[in-house]
Design an enzyme around this catalytic site. Structure first.
Site, PDB file in Angstrom:
ATOM      1  N   ASP A   1       0.810  -1.222   0.000  1.00 44.46           N
ATOM      2  CA  ASP A   1       0.000   0.000   0.000  1.00 44.46           C
ATOM      3  C   ASP A   1       0.846   1.276   0.000  1.00 44.46           C
ATOM      4  O   ASP A   1       0.300   2.373   0.056  1.00 44.46           O
ATOM      5  CB  ASP A   1      -0.954   0.010   1.190  1.00 44.46           C
ATOM      6  CG  ASP A   1      -0.230  -0.129   2.536  1.00 44.46           C
ATOM      7  OD1 ASP A   1       1.008   0.004   2.583  1.00 44.46           O
ATOM      8  OD2 ASP A   1      -0.921  -0.387   3.547  1.00 44.46           O
TER       9      ASP A   1
ATOM     10  N   ASP B   1     -10.839   0.714  -2.431  1.00 47.57           N
ATOM     11  CA  ASP B   1      -9.834   0.476  -1.393  1.00 47.57           C
ATOM     12  C   ASP B   1      -9.359  -0.980  -1.399  1.00 47.57           C
ATOM     13  O   ASP B   1     -10.043  -1.871  -1.896  1.00 47.57           O
ATOM     14  CB  ASP B   1     -10.460   0.806  -0.034  1.00 47.57           C
ATOM     15  CG  ASP B   1      -9.450   1.271   0.995  1.00 47.57           C
ATOM     16  OD1 ASP B   1      -8.240   1.014   0.828  1.00 47.57           O
ATOM     17  OD2 ASP B   1      -9.880   1.905   1.978  1.00 47.57           O
TER      18      ASP B   1
ATOM     19  N   GLU C   1      -4.159   7.187  -2.615  1.00 50.05           N
ATOM     20  CA  GLU C   1      -3.595   7.253  -1.264  1.00 50.05           C
ATOM     21  C   GLU C   1      -2.098   6.960  -1.342  1.00 50.05           C
ATOM     22  O   GLU C   1      -1.301   7.854  -1.535  1.00 50.05           O
ATOM     23  CB  GLU C   1      -4.313   6.278  -0.334  1.00 50.05           C
ATOM     24  CG  GLU C   1      -3.866   6.430   1.122  1.00 50.05           C
ATOM     25  CD  GLU C   1      -4.521   5.410   2.031  1.00 50.05           C
ATOM     26  OE1 GLU C   1      -4.649   5.701   3.226  1.00 50.05           O
ATOM     27  OE2 GLU C   1      -4.892   4.321   1.559  1.00 50.05           O
TER      28      GLU C   1
ATOM     29  N   GLU D   1      -4.820   9.254   8.557  1.00 51.92           N
ATOM     30  CA  GLU D   1      -5.608   8.169   9.145  1.00 51.92           C
ATOM     31  C   GLU D   1      -4.778   7.316  10.101  1.00 51.92           C
ATOM     32  O   GLU D   1      -5.344   6.608  10.938  1.00 51.92           O
ATOM     33  CB  GLU D   1      -6.211   7.290   8.052  1.00 51.92           C
ATOM     34  CG  GLU D   1      -5.235   6.378   7.341  1.00 51.92           C
ATOM     35  CD  GLU D   1      -5.945   5.405   6.404  1.00 51.92           C
ATOM     36  OE1 GLU D   1      -7.037   5.721   5.926  1.00 51.92           O
ATOM     37  OE2 GLU D   1      -5.386   4.325   6.159  1.00 51.92           O
TER      38      GLU D   1
END
Length: 588
Positions: free
Chosen positions: A141, A353, A402, A408
């Site tokens: 990620d 996501d 992202e 977050e």
């Protein structure tokens, strides 16, 4: 719009082509600062006559070449990004080996791009120990830090990689031009070799563009090389694509997209702040407490607020316990049903996501989502995803990605509390250089873990960080109770820019960036250190005798102390407290 001063084919037919039987061929940038030489299996990059980067390009002997002795110029328009009107001006060289395989090299004033056609890639950047660098350990990620070092341990690292060659000369390594059948890659480090390594097989003979941005830190930050080489797309009607600021529920209330009453609060926040969008995040398919999604959509319409919705990609975190909806985009048939429904409901976009590692099947999936979403007039924000690789030019409905250790993470552990200031001052020189970054900024209050950055540090972030959709993460009361000038700033804040200039900074220490929208420059600066600093931005990069119509600085050195607001201030040095920041407005 994309303009070629002359087509490549016509150019090749019209220009004098020089065949090189020697094993050395070279090409320089239009301004002559950057020179690339190819000799057998070595590419040498010089900047102002100094060798800055050696690149090994396999065992092929690139003995035949054609030099283009004129300059190619391409112009195109971006809907969102660091610059609206972009110009890609370069000189190119095509080299071939005995088997007819091709290496194409382009050299622009801000860097080098090269790609292989038909040839297997064996590319290694040689970076000796002692060279300062900022690298992120490989993560699916891309949610990690970019620590400064002069020696990297062997292992796998993600793009982008920032290198300081010395004497104010920097390079940033990444890739672009990833299309169907391509696998994304990363860097495998062994000693001084930084080897391009595919996530899985590249299913096409036309490989990605290898990019080395080159020059000063300003050249790196302002470069559009990633989108320059990506190529235009097929979306002709772009009138429906509108960047903008959005309210976002998840940071403060993790699971509250299930709560109709909470969702209404964030719709009201967008309305009251004049922001065009709200994002209803995960688990909206379980919405209750007085209403469901259709009720929320109806309420948003009454308020004049556009709604974007979260989706699970259905590839990585799936099955029992995974957040939903998780089964509505994975196949072509499912996407068509869901996107048709969204278009009919009046939804304006999707956030997708939790993706698997970015091999060629995931690349195909990303591109399929973008294509189908464009057909249904839906904006796209990818999360838990790969980094930008120029797709926001090819598919202008791609607003953000992202691939960043963002706000977050205050929800997840205490690491962000002490790391945020330096990390935030590194991102403008690393991750955000290559494309839009959905950091979800501007949090004045605390989530599950506290922040120690000041109010002006936080206020600076939605200007400092570029994202076509800028998701404002804090609670409604945090924004609605701001002093009037600060609230007015955030209410009218653009999320797409006509130009971008770096005015000061160094990775991890500080960053000052000016972004222009129309006749207004928005300037944001932050201190990434734990000490007070005095910063002197280079205002000459945006004008002469600059006067700050509004200057907002910290009232104290701790979070929550508020703002000092001044008007009509002559531009000059600014004192920033530890982990502090400032915002300024300049009218042309």
């Amino acid at each position: 719009m994309r303009i070629r001063l002359f087509s490549f084919v016509a150019l090749m037919g019209a220009l004098f082509l020089e065949s090189c039987n020697t094993r050395i061929a070279d090409v320089s940038s239009p301004d002559k600062k950057i020179k690339v030489s190819v000799s057998d299996s070595i590419m040498t990059v010089r900047y102002s006559g100094q060798v800055v980067q050696t690149i090994r390009i396999g065992s092929n002997h690139w003995t035949g070449s054609s030099r283009i002795v004129e300059t190619v110029e391409e112009r195109y328009t971006m809907i969102s990004g660091k610059r609206r009107e972009c110009t890609y001006k370069y000189r190119a060289m095509s080299c071939s080996d005995a088997q007819g395989k091709n290496l194409l090299v382009r050299v622009s004033d801000d860097g080098v791009a090269f790609r292989f056609n038909g040839a297997d890639e064996h590319v290694s950047f040689v970076i000796p120990d002692g060279t300062r660098r900022w690298l992120q350990r490989q993560k699916t990620d891309y949610e990690g830090f970019y620590p400064e070092s002069t020696q990297a341990a062997d292992g796998k690292y993600s793009y982008p990689a920032l290198i300081e060659y010395g004497e104010g000369i920097f390079g940033l390594i990444t890739e672009s031009g990833i299309n169907h059948g391509n696998s994304c890659s990363y860097l495998t480090i062994s000693g001084d070799r930084y080897t391009v390594t595919y996530t899985d097989n590249d299913e096409t003979d036309v490989h990605a563009w290898r990019i080395l941005m080159l020059g000063s830190l300003a050249d790196i930050v302002e470069s559009t090389l990633v989108t320059d080489v990506a190529g235009g797309g097929t979306v002709t009607d772009k009138s429906w694509i509108k960047p903008g600021v959005s309210s976002w529920i998840y940071w403060a209330y993790n699971h509250s997209s299930k709560d109709f009453q909470k969702v209404k609060e964030y719709i009201d926040l967008a309305h009251d702040m004049g922001w065009p969008y709200t994002l209803i995040d995960w688990e909206w398919d379980e919405m209750a407490n007085g209403g469901n999604l259709e009720d929320a959509m109806a309420y948003a319409r009454e308020k004049g607020v556009k709604v974007n919705l979260w989706y699970n990609s259905g590839t990585s975190w799936i099955g029992p316990g995974a957040p939903g909806p998780q089964d509505r985009l994975r196949t072509k048939e499912a996407r068509e049903r869901e996107m048709t429904r969204l278009e009919q409901m009046g939804a304006t976009g999707i956030k997708v996501d939790f993706f698997l590692p970015d091999g060629h099947e995931m690349v195909d999936y990303y591109l399929d989502i973008l294509e189908d979403a464009a057909r249904h007039h839906l904006l796209v924000d990818f999360h838990g995803c790969t980094i930008p690789r120029g797709w926001s030019r090819t598919w202008p409905n791609l607003m953000s990605m992202e691939a960043v250790y963002g706000a977050e993470w205050y929800n997840n552990n205490r690491r962000m509390t002490n790391a945020a200031a330096a990390h935030n001052a590194t991102l403008p020189f690393t991750r955000n250089v290559i494309g839009p970054m959905d950091y979800t900024p501007c949090t004045f209050t605390d989530s599950q873990n506290p922040h120690i950055t000041t109010d002006c540090h936080e206020l600076a972030l939605p200007i400092l960080f570029e994202s076509g959709l800028q998701h404002m993460a804090d609670r409604p009361e945090a924004y609605l109770n701001l002093p009037a000038p600060v609230k007015e700033l955030l209410s009218g804040l653009p999320s797409a820019w006509d130009d971008t200039r770096l005015l000061a900074g160094y990775p991890g220490q500080s960053a000052v960036i000016a972004r222009r929208s129309g006749d207004t420059w928005y300037i944001a600066g932050i201190n990434g250190t734990n000490e007070e600093i005095t910063i002197e931005p280079d205002y000459s990069r945006i004008g002469n005798s600059v006067v700050l119509k509004t200057l907002i600085t910290d009232r104290g050195s701790e979070p929550g102390k508020g703002f000092n607001i001044q008007n009509n201030v002559q531009a000059g040095k600014i004192v920033l407290p530890a982990r502090g920041g400032f915002v300024a407005i300049v009218l042309l």
